[in-house]
Scaffold this motif. Structure first.
Motif, PDB file in Angstrom:
ATOM      1  N   LYS A 173       0.846  -1.184   0.000  1.00 22.64           N
ATOM      2  CA  LYS A 173       0.000   0.000   0.000  1.00 22.64           C
ATOM      3  C   LYS A 173       0.884   1.238   0.000  1.00 22.64           C
ATOM      4  O   LYS A 173       2.030   1.181   0.462  1.00 22.64           O
ATOM      5  CB  LYS A 173      -0.941   0.015   1.188  1.00 22.64           C
ATOM      6  CG  LYS A 173      -0.412  -0.379   2.561  1.00 22.64           C
ATOM      7  CD  LYS A 173       0.743   0.374   3.112  1.00 22.64           C
ATOM      8  CE  LYS A 173       0.517   1.841   3.284  1.00 22.64           C
ATOM      9  NZ  LYS A 173       1.727   2.527   3.829  1.00 22.64           N
ATOM     10  N   HIS A 184      -2.208  -4.381   4.499  1.00 22.02           N
ATOM     11  CA  HIS A 184      -1.740  -5.267   5.574  1.00 22.02           C
ATOM     12  C   HIS A 184      -2.499  -5.067   6.884  1.00 22.02           C
ATOM     13  O   HIS A 184      -2.711  -6.011   7.648  1.00 22.02           O
ATOM     14  CB  HIS A 184      -0.235  -5.093   5.810  1.00 22.02           C
ATOM     15  CG  HIS A 184       0.181  -3.697   6.156  1.00 22.02           C
ATOM     16  ND1 HIS A 184       0.125  -3.209   7.441  1.00 22.02           N
ATOM     17  CD2 HIS A 184       0.637  -2.688   5.386  1.00 22.02           C
ATOM     18  CE1 HIS A 184       0.549  -1.957   7.436  1.00 22.02           C
ATOM     19  NE2 HIS A 184       0.865  -1.617   6.212  1.00 22.02           N
ATOM     20  N   GLU A 195       2.033   8.666  14.666  1.00 26.19           N
ATOM     21  CA  GLU A 195       3.318   7.962  14.762  1.00 26.19           C
ATOM     22  C   GLU A 195       4.459   8.882  14.364  1.00 26.19           C
ATOM     23  O   GLU A 195       4.251  10.030  13.971  1.00 26.19           O
ATOM     24  CB  GLU A 195       3.296   6.711  13.885  1.00 26.19           C
ATOM     25  CG  GLU A 195       3.191   6.985  12.415  1.00 26.19           C
ATOM     26  CD  GLU A 195       3.249   5.722  11.576  1.00 26.19           C
ATOM     27  OE1 GLU A 195       2.411   4.816  11.765  1.00 26.19           O
ATOM     28  OE2 GLU A 195       4.145   5.657  10.715  1.00 26.19           O
ATOM     29  N   TRP A 210       9.768   5.371  11.289  1.00 33.27           N
ATOM     30  CA  TRP A 210       9.232   4.405  10.329  1.00 33.27           C
ATOM     31  C   TRP A 210       9.690   4.661   8.906  1.00 33.27           C
ATOM     32  O   TRP A 210       9.610   3.770   8.063  1.00 33.27           O
ATOM     33  CB  TRP A 210       7.706   4.390  10.401  1.00 33.27           C
ATOM     34  CG  TRP A 210       7.211   4.007  11.758  1.00 33.27           C
ATOM     35  CD1 TRP A 210       6.749   4.839  12.739  1.00 33.27           C
ATOM     36  CD2 TRP A 210       7.160   2.694  12.313  1.00 33.27           C
ATOM     37  NE1 TRP A 210       6.406   4.123  13.863  1.00 33.27           N
ATOM     38  CE2 TRP A 210       6.653   2.805  13.632  1.00 33.27           C
ATOM     39  CE3 TRP A 210       7.484   1.424  11.833  1.00 33.27           C
ATOM     40  CZ2 TRP A 210       6.470   1.702  14.457  1.00 33.27           C
ATOM     41  CZ3 TRP A 210       7.311   0.316  12.660  1.00 33.27           C
ATOM     42  CH2 TRP A 210       6.797   0.472  13.960  1.00 33.27           C
ATOM     43  N   HIS A 211      10.169   5.914   8.644  1.00 31.46           N
ATOM     44  CA  HIS A 211      10.620   6.249   7.281  1.00 31.46           C
ATOM     45  C   HIS A 211      11.880   7.093   7.333  1.00 31.46           C
ATOM     46  O   HIS A 211      11.943   8.175   6.765  1.00 31.46           O
ATOM     47  CB  HIS A 211       9.506   6.978   6.526  1.00 31.46           C
ATOM     48  CG  HIS A 211       8.269   6.172   6.371  1.00 31.46           C
ATOM     49  ND1 HIS A 211       8.071   5.306   5.313  1.00 31.46           N
ATOM     50  CD2 HIS A 211       7.169   6.068   7.153  1.00 31.46           C
ATOM     51  CE1 HIS A 211       6.906   4.718   5.459  1.00 31.46           C
ATOM     52  NE2 HIS A 211       6.329   5.156   6.563  1.00 31.46           N
ATOM     53  N   ASP A 231       0.323   8.049   4.202  1.00 26.96           N
ATOM     54  CA  ASP A 231       0.987   6.755   3.982  1.00 26.96           C
ATOM     55  C   ASP A 231       0.669   5.803   5.133  1.00 26.96           C
ATOM     56  O   ASP A 231       0.237   4.681   4.899  1.00 26.96           O
ATOM     57  CB  ASP A 231       2.494   6.965   3.804  1.00 26.96           C
ATOM     58  CG  ASP A 231       3.195   5.663   3.542  1.00 26.96           C
ATOM     59  OD1 ASP A 231       3.266   5.241   2.389  1.00 26.96           O
ATOM     60  OD2 ASP A 231       3.637   5.026   4.535  1.00 26.96           O
ATOM     61  N   PRO A 232       0.854   6.191   6.390  1.00 26.66           N
ATOM     62  CA  PRO A 232       0.288   5.349   7.465  1.00 26.66           C
ATOM     63  C   PRO A 232      -1.220   5.494   7.610  1.00 26.66           C
ATOM     64  O   PRO A 232      -1.922   4.525   7.899  1.00 26.66           O
ATOM     65  CB  PRO A 232       1.003   5.826   8.732  1.00 26.66           C
ATOM     66  CG  PRO A 232       1.448   7.213   8.418  1.00 26.66           C
ATOM     67  CD  PRO A 232       1.724   7.245   6.955  1.00 26.66           C
ATOM     68  N   ASN A 273      -3.740   3.087   6.221  1.00 21.80           N
ATOM     69  CA  ASN A 273      -3.964   1.817   6.917  1.00 21.80           C
ATOM     70  C   ASN A 273      -5.237   1.882   7.754  1.00 21.80           C
ATOM     71  O   ASN A 273      -6.023   0.937   7.793  1.00 21.80           O
ATOM     72  CB  ASN A 273      -2.775   1.487   7.831  1.00 21.80           C
ATOM     73  CG  ASN A 273      -1.514   1.239   7.044  1.00 21.80           C
ATOM     74  OD1 ASN A 273      -1.551   0.720   5.927  1.00 21.80           O
ATOM     75  ND2 ASN A 273      -0.389   1.626   7.611  1.00 21.80           N
ATOM     76  N   PHE A 290       1.983  12.613  11.739  1.00 18.98           N
ATOM     77  CA  PHE A 290       3.219  11.909  11.378  1.00 18.98           C
ATOM     78  C   PHE A 290       4.400  12.394  12.217  1.00 18.98           C
ATOM     79  O   PHE A 290       5.485  11.847  12.115  1.00 18.98           O
ATOM     80  CB  PHE A 290       3.525  12.163   9.889  1.00 18.98           C
ATOM     81  CG  PHE A 290       3.962  10.955   9.119  1.00 18.98           C
ATOM     82  CD1 PHE A 290       4.277  11.080   7.768  1.00 18.98           C
ATOM     83  CD2 PHE A 290       4.091   9.689   9.693  1.00 18.98           C
ATOM     84  CE1 PHE A 290       4.697   9.980   7.006  1.00 18.98           C
ATOM     85  CE2 PHE A 290       4.509   8.590   8.953  1.00 18.98           C
ATOM     86  CZ  PHE A 290       4.807   8.740   7.607  1.00 18.98           C
ATOM     87  N   TRP A 333      -2.362   4.095  17.408  1.00 20.75           N
ATOM     88  CA  TRP A 333      -3.046   3.633  16.195  1.00 20.75           C
ATOM     89  C   TRP A 333      -4.367   3.028  16.663  1.00 20.75           C
ATOM     90  O   TRP A 333      -4.472   1.828  16.905  1.00 20.75           O
ATOM     91  CB  TRP A 333      -2.208   2.578  15.478  1.00 20.75           C
ATOM     92  CG  TRP A 333      -0.844   3.025  15.035  1.00 20.75           C
ATOM     93  CD1 TRP A 333      -0.547   3.783  13.927  1.00 20.75           C
ATOM     94  CD2 TRP A 333       0.418   2.751  15.677  1.00 20.75           C
ATOM     95  NE1 TRP A 333       0.815   3.981  13.840  1.00 20.75           N
ATOM     96  CE2 TRP A 333       1.413   3.368  14.897  1.00 20.75           C
ATOM     97  CE3 TRP A 333       0.796   2.056  16.829  1.00 20.75           C
ATOM     98  CZ2 TRP A 333       2.774   3.283  15.220  1.00 20.75           C
ATOM     99  CZ3 TRP A 333       2.142   1.983  17.169  1.00 20.75           C
ATOM    100  CH2 TRP A 333       3.105   2.590  16.373  1.00 20.75           C
TER     101      TRP A 333
HETATM  102  O1  LIG Z   1       2.171   1.163   6.368  1.00 13.08           O
HETATM  103  C1  LIG Z   1       2.753   1.807   7.204  1.00 13.08           C
HETATM  104  O2  LIG Z   1       2.771   1.483   8.552  1.00 13.08           O
HETATM  105  C2  LIG Z   1       3.453   2.531   9.259  1.00 13.08           C
HETATM  106  C3  LIG Z   1       4.259   1.927  10.379  1.00 13.08           C
HETATM  107  O3  LIG Z   1       5.049   0.912   9.821  1.00 13.08           O
HETATM  108  C4  LIG Z   1       3.360   1.288  11.434  1.00 13.08           C
HETATM  109  O4  LIG Z   1       2.225   2.018  11.644  1.00 13.08           O
HETATM  110  C5  LIG Z   1       4.280   3.266   8.213  1.00 13.08           C
HETATM  111  O5  LIG Z   1       4.408   4.638   8.490  1.00 13.08           O
HETATM  112  C6  LIG Z   1       3.449   3.073   6.955  1.00 13.08           C
HETATM  113  O6  LIG Z   1       4.230   3.056   5.781  1.00 13.08           O
END
Ligand SMILES: O=C1O[C@@H]([C@H](O)CO)[C@H](O)[C@H]1O
Ligand SMILES: NC(=O)C1=CN([C@@H]2O[C@H](COP(=O)(O)OP(=O)(O)OC[C@H]3O[C@@H](n4cnc5c(N)ncnc54)[C@H](O)[C@@H]3O)[C@@H](O)[C@H]2O)C=CC1
Length: 308
Positions: A90, A118, A146, A151-152, A168-169, A172, A222, A230
């Motif tokens: 994603k 996921h 987050e 994470w990035h 991006d998160p 989800n 972010f 989350w």
């Molecule tokens: O898909 C994703 O999950 C978060 C992180 O790994 C856990 O929330 C990340 O910022 C994003 O790419």
């Protein structure tokens, strides 16, 4: 039964953290080649491009894509043209139109395709969905906060056009919400907070609803370097359902519930294996549509620059 011979494109953070361990733990798959522009993957043949992998590498039946969303469309299309089953991280692509084109192409090619949402495979999601099925929904509150630096780290692409920033998160959470809630969601309004040295937002407030006038609010952040959060709280006439830790934890009226013991990416690859066996696709576009609509109607507020 011969294992599914798998190639992987984009051996970066998520490929190393989640995909390769999940692949190697599932005997239905054999990782035989990687195409990447960063560090190579041990114990398999490495190539600098998907084209080189397809042309010179070992035969593969399927390919997993873990590259950034920008440029991913051309790569996945190349794999589909080569008749490969595809699993796509994603967000599926940088635009909704590209993702729609991939769905059509996968069906036309008669191969299996999976958009790997996921978070829908988090341990508490199916139990939550079962509980909600017989309840009367009143409101939904989403908090997805987050630390991008965790994470990035060093990933400039996430702040560039097509990189989605905090979505991006955040996508989800939207993939869970669209999986749990019975009616089609739509965005009513959004406020996007964009660092003045970035092209994509670092925070967002979104108001959504559905044809039943459900009140859905989401806060994405972010730059939340402490107490990451989350969570999705769904208030019903009959009680309050809460998912925490991205769906790993489920409680009803504050009482913790039993959940699946299978990890997200183990479930993603089990699902991919089933789709290949069934010659089917699972390429849902709803989460990406909500992101696109948030960008369409979102007001922009410039905030202080972001530095990694
Ligand atoms: O898909 C994703 O999950 C978060 C992180 O790994 C856990 O929330 C990340 O910022 C994003 O790419
Ligand atoms: N970082 C995280 O915690 C998570 C990331 N994701 C998703 O996974 C995708 C990748 O994210 P990350 O792994 O964090 O990024 P990353 O920047 O760490 O890795 C991307 C990899 O793709 C490679 N690459 C880029 N263009 C390529 C090309 N044309 N051909 C071959 N390789 C190429 C890069 O060399 C790099 O190794 C994104 O869509 C992200 O939303 C999903 C879950 C969690």
């Amino acid at each position: 039964m011969q294992p599914i011979r798998l190639g992987l494109v984009g051996y970066g953070k998520i490929a190393q953290d989640q995909h390769v361990p999940a692949i190697r733990a599932n005997p239905a798959f054999e990782l035989v080649a990687v195409a990447t522009q960063g560090q190579p993957c041990a114990a398999v043949e490495n190539f600098e491009s998907l084209g080189a992998l397809l042309e010179k590498g070992p035969r593969v039946d399927a390919i997993a894509f873990c590259t950034p969303p920008q440029g991913r469309f051309a790569l996945v299309r190349q794999a589909l043209e080569a008749g490969k089953h595809v699993l796509v991280e994603k967000p599926p692509c940088a635009t909704l139109g590209e993702a729609m084109a991939l769905v059509d192409q996968a069906h036309a090619a008669g191969v299996s395709g999976l958009f790997a949402w996921h978070s829908r495979y988090a341990p508490g999601i199916e139990a939550a969905r079962d509980w909600l099925a017989s309840r009367t929904l009143q409101s939904v509150r989403i908090d997805w906060k987050e630390d991008v630096r965790k994470w990035h780290p060093g990933q400039a692409w996430i702040w560039q056009p097509g990189g989605l920033g905090v979505f991006d998160p955040g996508i989800n959470a939207l993939s869970i919400a669209t999986h749990l809630l019975p009616l089609s969601l739509f965005v009513e309004s959004a406020e996007l907070r964009v660092p003045d040295n970035c092209q994509s937002p670092i925070a967002a407030s979104i108001k959504m609803s559905d044809p039943g006038h459900l009140d859905i609010r989401a806060e994405f952040d972010f730059d939340h370097g402490h107490d990451e959060l989350w969570s999705i709280e769904i208030r019903c006439t009959e009680g309050v359902l809460r998912l925490d830790n991205g769906g790993a934890l489920l409680s009803i009226d504050g009482v913790r519930q039993a959940v699946s013991e299978e990890g997200e990416y183990a479930a993603v690859y089990r699902h991919f294996q089933q789709l290949i066996n069934d010659k089917a696709c699972d390429m849902d576009l709803q989460p990406l549509r909500l992101v696109a609509d948030s960008f369409f109607v979102g007001s922009r507020t410039l905030v202080e620059p972001f530095y990694d």
